[in-house]
Design a protein around this motif. Structure first.
Motif, PDB file in Angstrom:
ATOM      1  N   UNK A  41       0.841  -1.211   0.000  1.00  0.00           N
ATOM      2  CA  UNK A  41       0.000   0.000   0.000  1.00  0.00           C
ATOM      3  C   UNK A  41       0.867   1.249   0.000  1.00  0.00           C
ATOM      4  N   UNK A  42       1.954   1.215   0.766  1.00  0.00           N
ATOM      5  CA  UNK A  42       2.861   2.367   0.807  1.00  0.00           C
ATOM      6  C   UNK A  42       3.584   2.522  -0.530  1.00  0.00           C
ATOM      7  N   UNK A  43       4.030   1.386  -1.082  1.00  0.00           N
ATOM      8  CA  UNK A  43       4.730   1.436  -2.376  1.00  0.00           C
ATOM      9  C   UNK A  43       3.834   2.012  -3.485  1.00  0.00           C
ATOM     10  N   UNK A  44       2.542   1.761  -3.360  1.00  0.00           N
ATOM     11  CA  UNK A  44       1.601   2.217  -4.395  1.00  0.00           C
ATOM     12  C   UNK A  44       1.560   3.737  -4.533  1.00  0.00           C
ATOM     13  N   UNK A  45       2.021   4.434  -3.500  1.00  0.00           N
ATOM     14  CA  UNK A  45       2.033   5.902  -3.565  1.00  0.00           C
ATOM     15  C   UNK A  45       3.181   6.431  -4.428  1.00  0.00           C
ATOM     16  N   UNK A  46       4.191   5.597  -4.667  1.00  0.00           N
ATOM     17  CA  UNK A  46       5.344   6.059  -5.434  1.00  0.00           C
ATOM     18  C   UNK A  46       4.909   6.475  -6.843  1.00  0.00           C
ATOM     19  N   UNK A  47       5.195   7.718  -7.190  1.00  0.00           N
ATOM     20  CA  UNK A  47       4.812   8.264  -8.496  1.00  0.00           C
ATOM     21  C   UNK A  47       3.356   8.638  -8.590  1.00  0.00           C
ATOM     22  N   UNK A  48       2.611   8.532  -7.470  1.00  0.00           N
ATOM     23  CA  UNK A  48       1.162   8.782  -7.509  1.00  0.00           C
ATOM     24  C   UNK A  48       0.699   9.830  -6.497  1.00  0.00           C
ATOM     25  N   UNK A  49       1.605  10.668  -6.059  1.00  0.00           N
ATOM     26  CA  UNK A  49       1.201  11.783  -5.179  1.00  0.00           C
ATOM     27  C   UNK A  49       1.150  13.032  -6.056  1.00  0.00           C
ATOM     28  N   UNK A  50      -0.079  13.416  -6.438  1.00  0.00           N
ATOM     29  CA  UNK A  50      -0.258  14.526  -7.382  1.00  0.00           C
ATOM     30  C   UNK A  50      -1.027  15.695  -6.779  1.00  0.00           C
ATOM     31  N   UNK A  51      -1.580  15.476  -5.590  1.00  0.00           N
ATOM     32  CA  UNK A  51      -2.430  16.521  -5.007  1.00  0.00           C
ATOM     33  C   UNK A  51      -2.265  16.533  -3.498  1.00  0.00           C
ATOM     34  N   UNK A  52      -2.859  17.551  -2.886  1.00  0.00           N
ATOM     35  CA  UNK A  52      -2.804  17.647  -1.420  1.00  0.00           C
ATOM     36  C   UNK A  52      -3.508  16.444  -0.786  1.00  0.00           C
ATOM     37  N   UNK A  53      -4.565  15.955  -1.432  1.00  0.00           N
ATOM     38  CA  UNK A  53      -5.271  14.784  -0.902  1.00  0.00           C
ATOM     39  C   UNK A  53      -4.412  13.538  -0.946  1.00  0.00           C
ATOM     40  N   UNK A  54      -3.655  13.359  -2.038  1.00  0.00           N
ATOM     41  CA  UNK A  54      -2.740  12.218  -2.139  1.00  0.00           C
ATOM     42  C   UNK A  54      -1.681  12.287  -1.048  1.00  0.00           C
ATOM     43  N   UNK A  55      -1.141  13.494  -0.846  1.00  0.00           N
ATOM     44  CA  UNK A  55      -0.088  13.680   0.174  1.00  0.00           C
ATOM     45  C   UNK A  55      -0.617  13.337   1.557  1.00  0.00           C
ATOM     46  N   UNK A  56      -1.817  13.819   1.857  1.00  0.00           N
ATOM     47  CA  UNK A  56      -2.423  13.533   3.157  1.00  0.00           C
ATOM     48  C   UNK A  56      -2.644  12.031   3.338  1.00  0.00           C
ATOM     49  N   UNK A 105      12.602   0.702   2.795  1.00  0.00           N
ATOM     50  CA  UNK A 105      12.730   0.653   1.327  1.00  0.00           C
ATOM     51  C   UNK A 105      11.470   1.217   0.666  1.00  0.00           C
ATOM     52  N   UNK A 106      10.306   0.791   1.179  1.00  0.00           N
ATOM     53  CA  UNK A 106       9.041   1.228   0.581  1.00  0.00           C
ATOM     54  C   UNK A 106       8.863   2.739   0.710  1.00  0.00           C
ATOM     55  N   UNK A 107       9.368   3.300   1.774  1.00  0.00           N
ATOM     56  CA  UNK A 107       9.216   4.741   2.013  1.00  0.00           C
ATOM     57  C   UNK A 107      10.322   5.579   1.392  1.00  0.00           C
ATOM     58  N   UNK A 108      11.353   4.919   0.909  1.00  0.00           N
ATOM     59  CA  UNK A 108      12.565   5.642   0.502  1.00  0.00           C
ATOM     60  C   UNK A 108      12.321   6.650  -0.617  1.00  0.00           C
ATOM     61  N   UNK A 109      11.256   6.455  -1.386  1.00  0.00           N
ATOM     62  CA  UNK A 109      10.955   7.383  -2.486  1.00  0.00           C
ATOM     63  C   UNK A 109      10.501   8.747  -1.988  1.00  0.00           C
ATOM     64  N   UNK A 110       9.952   8.773  -0.741  1.00  0.00           N
ATOM     65  CA  UNK A 110       9.184   9.947  -0.335  1.00  0.00           C
ATOM     66  C   UNK A 110      10.040  11.195  -0.132  1.00  0.00           C
ATOM     67  N   UNK A 111      11.165  11.057   0.558  1.00  0.00           N
ATOM     68  CA  UNK A 111      11.954  12.245   0.841  1.00  0.00           C
ATOM     69  C   UNK A 111      12.476  12.901  -0.440  1.00  0.00           C
ATOM     70  N   UNK A 112      13.040  12.126  -1.386  1.00  0.00           N
ATOM     71  CA  UNK A 112      13.431  12.765  -2.649  1.00  0.00           C
ATOM     72  C   UNK A 112      12.239  13.422  -3.363  1.00  0.00           C
ATOM     73  N   UNK A 113      11.054  12.761  -3.324  1.00  0.00           N
ATOM     74  CA  UNK A 113       9.864  13.355  -3.940  1.00  0.00           C
ATOM     75  C   UNK A 113       9.511  14.672  -3.263  1.00  0.00           C
ATOM     76  N   UNK A 114       9.453  14.644  -1.919  1.00  0.00           N
ATOM     77  CA  UNK A 114       9.061  15.840  -1.174  1.00  0.00           C
ATOM     78  C   UNK A 114       9.975  17.014  -1.498  1.00  0.00           C
ATOM     79  N   UNK A 115      11.273  16.732  -1.528  1.00  0.00           N
ATOM     80  CA  UNK A 115      12.236  17.806  -1.747  1.00  0.00           C
ATOM     81  C   UNK A 115      12.319  18.212  -3.221  1.00  0.00           C
ATOM     82  N   UNK A 116      11.657  17.455  -4.087  1.00  0.00           N
ATOM     83  CA  UNK A 116      11.579  17.881  -5.492  1.00  0.00           C
ATOM     84  C   UNK A 116      10.482  18.924  -5.675  1.00  0.00           C
ATOM     85  N   UNK A 117       9.572  19.002  -4.702  1.00  0.00           N
ATOM     86  CA  UNK A 117       8.515  20.007  -4.754  1.00  0.00           C
ATOM     87  C   UNK A 117       9.081  21.371  -4.393  1.00  0.00           C
ATOM     88  N   UNK A 118       8.586  22.389  -5.029  1.00  0.00           N
ATOM     89  CA  UNK A 118       8.917  23.742  -4.588  1.00  0.00           C
ATOM     90  C   UNK A 118       8.244  23.979  -3.239  1.00  0.00           C
TER      91      UNK A 118
END
Length: 597
Positions: A41-56, A105-118
């Motif tokens: 379920x956590x891995x499924x978020x990788x590449x799929x956080x496009x909105x504030x609702x997804x982030x929440x 490992x499953x969460x490892x995508x998140x920090x690089x994603x977060x910091x890619x946001x302005x």
């Protein structure tokens, strides 16, 4: 001293009730499966956080999984610490550790994603979703790490290496707690007995110097035999830390360690420099110890024996608890009543048993309660250890009660303040209650030795870590001989000419588990300096200061450690707290000298 041959012999009221976490193994297994299932379920978020609702949705799922995983890990860790030889508990902890790596490992995508946001985009998301306000501080704090976070693929790779990078520390822990045997020694009554860590501490206080020397040499013998293996684990740990610091673009390993707490490097360096500049009173104390013991040379095994005879007595666990409660009365009724209940509710595992992890600690488990491990020995040292660990436990209790999960945990930097305040209040209470000159001398001697162990020794350890990490960063070799030379020189520098540097001294580094948590020990010293200031003000500052201090205990990680401490009047960004501590040590030694004239 209670010498229990097995855990079954220990009264249940002096043991943990781990059913407070899981009623049985079936519950543990069910929760393990839930966490395991949530990884996809956590891995499924990788590449799929496009909105504030997804982030929440991602953040809520992450906190939900953490709340399920933490009890899983705590349960098997606590079980294993009760008997490090328990293969079933080892297997459970291995499973939990592997699950932790998979989660990482499953969460490892998140920090690089977060910091890619302005940052403006993130702030817009937060304004769109009111519930994101709960995560706001944590999210914005992440931007401080921007230059130290790698790409998603690189972060995932590092996560996969997590278990392998932990091997040096795990290997040392197994050697130190499960494998090392100290052999037989002669006890106080002239009998041959197996030496344990608990007994070692007791024998180091024995009036018979021959008993002390035999125990000291026996204690160090296995460490000397394993010096090259332990050097390999320690060097591996230091090199891992140096390489990771470089990979994450920190200037040094030290600065990486200080970054999370936002502690300037100068705080660490000033602590060492100020201590070495004011080391003379410690040298004077060692010279006095040598004189009072009537020795030609002061050996390391002479440093724990009482300088005041005929005062020492046995203190039962029940008596120790009541004495602690009286001593901590300046902290108020709420603090005392809650602390009293911890004993009745079985939050404490009290006695040393075969295979039990050495030392003492507090593990605060959010949503459950604190768990305190002791190896109690019915003496004054154990009374102080009790007060120390219950300081941690009350800190966990108050922070968990007043803070949401996201900010309930607290930095080790402030943790050592909460524990040491209790120790200082305890010694002040015991000194104020002492009417006899010899008792006062005995307590002063204990306070000086406590000061030496909690402050000066930890600063020496901190300098050892600084030197060895700098060698690793320069690509220089780290082996038993190098560690020996550094440790021996520091021991001489800190203790002065009075202390004899016998063969075992240089192997002191082999037995220190804290070295596997780099740049941790300096916090004992800064915590002790802060605690001296706070305890004095609790005793003389009235209810207003008591309220400020309890607010500090309730603050968790709601601010950076140095800022939290400023609310109690302690400012470690300047030299005053360290200088005040060193001044107090000088006064204690002078008072002890006068009482011995």
């Amino acid at each position: 001293m209670n010498a229990y041959k097995s855990r079954q012999d220990v009264p249940s009221e002096h043991t943990w009730d781990l059913r407070d976490i899981f009623g049985d193994m079936e519950e543990w297994e069910d929760q393990f499966k839930k966490v395991e299932a949530s990884i996809d379920e956590i891995r499924a978020f990788q590449g799929n956080i496009h909105s504030s609702g997804d982030l929440l949705a991602y953040l809520k799922k992450g906190e939900e999984v953490s709340s399920l995983f933490q009890p899983l890990y705590a349960y098997c860790r606590l079980q294993l610490d009760l008997d490090t030889r328990d293969s079933e508990a080892q297997s459970l902890l291995d499973r939990a550790s592997r699950l932790s790596v998979q989660l990482s490992e499953a969460r490892s995508f998140f920090m690089p994603f977060l910091l890619s946001l302005e940052e403006e985009t993130l702030k817009r998301f937060i304004s769109e979703q009111e519930s994101l306000g709960y995560f706001e501080e944590s999210l914005l704090e992440s931007y401080r790490y921007r230059q130290h976070v790698l790409t998603g693929e690189q972060e995932e790779l590092l996560s996969k290496l997590g278990e392998a990078l932990a091997v040096p520390g795990k290997t040392f822990n197994m050697m130190n707690n499960a494998d090392i045997k100290f052999g037989d020694v002669t006890d106080q009554d002239g009998r041959k007995v197996e030496l344990t860590r608990g007994m070692y501490s007791k024998l180091m206080e024995d009036e018979n110097r021959g008993v002390r020397k035999e125990a000291y040499q026996a204690y160090y013998q296995p460490y000397k035999q394993l010096k090259n293996s332990i050097a390999s684990t320690l060097a591996g740990n230091i090199k891992n830390n140096a390489v990771l610091s470089k990979i994450r673009k920190y200037p040094t390993s030290l600065e990486k360690a200080l970054f999370g707490d936002k502690v300037p490097k100068i705080v660490y360096e000033n602590l060492i420099e100020s201590t070495k500049n004011h080391i003379a009173p410690l040298h004077s104390y060692n010279a006095l110890r040598k004189e009072l013991l009537g020795l030609d040379t002061l050996a390391p095994y002479d440093q724990s024996v009482d300088l005041v005879k005929g005062v020492k007595r046995e203190i039962s666990f029940d008596e120790a608890y009541e004495t602690m409660l009286k001593a901590l009365s300046p902290l108020g009724d709420d603090y005392i009543e809650n602390l009293r209940s911890f004993k009745e509710k079985r939050y404490i595992d009290v006695w040393e048993t075969p295979g039990k992890r050495s030392g003492a600690y507090n593990l605060g488990l959010y949503g459950v309660h604190p768990f305190v491990l002791l190896n109690h020995r019915n003496d004054l040292n154990s009374l102080f250890t009790l007060a120390h660990e219950m300081g941690h436990a009350m800190h966990s209790y108050y922070s968990s009660k007043q803070q949401p999960r996201i900010s309930a945990g607290y930095s080790i930097f402030v943790a050592e303040v909460a524990s040491t305040v209790n120790e200082v209040l305890l010694i002040r209470h015991l000194l104020s209650e002492s009417k006899e000159k010899d008792l006062k001398k005995y307590l002063l001697n204990h306070f000086i030795d406590q000061f030496k162990g909690t402050f000066f020794t930890q600063v020496m350890f901190a300098e050892f870590e600084k030197i060895t990490h700098e060698l690793a960063e320069e690509g220089k070799p780290l082996n038993a001989e190098v560690f020996n030379d550094i440790y021996e020189k520091l021991t001489k520098d800190y203790n002065g000419e009075s202390l004899e540097i016998c063969e075992e001294v240089k192997y002191g580094w082999t037995r220190i588990p804290h070295f596997y948590r780099p740049f941790y020990v300096y916090k004992y010293a800064t915590g002790f300096a802060s605690a001296l200031y706070i305890a004095d003000h609790l005793l003389h500052g009235g209810e207003g200061f008591q309220k400020d201090y309890l607010t500090f205990l309730q603050s968790g990680s709601s601010d950076y450690p140095l800022e939290l401490l400023k609310k109690t009047g302690v400012d470690l960004s300047g030299p005053d707290p360290i200088d005040n501590a060193l001044k107090q040590f000088k006064e204690l030694v002078e008072e002890f000298l006068k009482l011995n004239e």
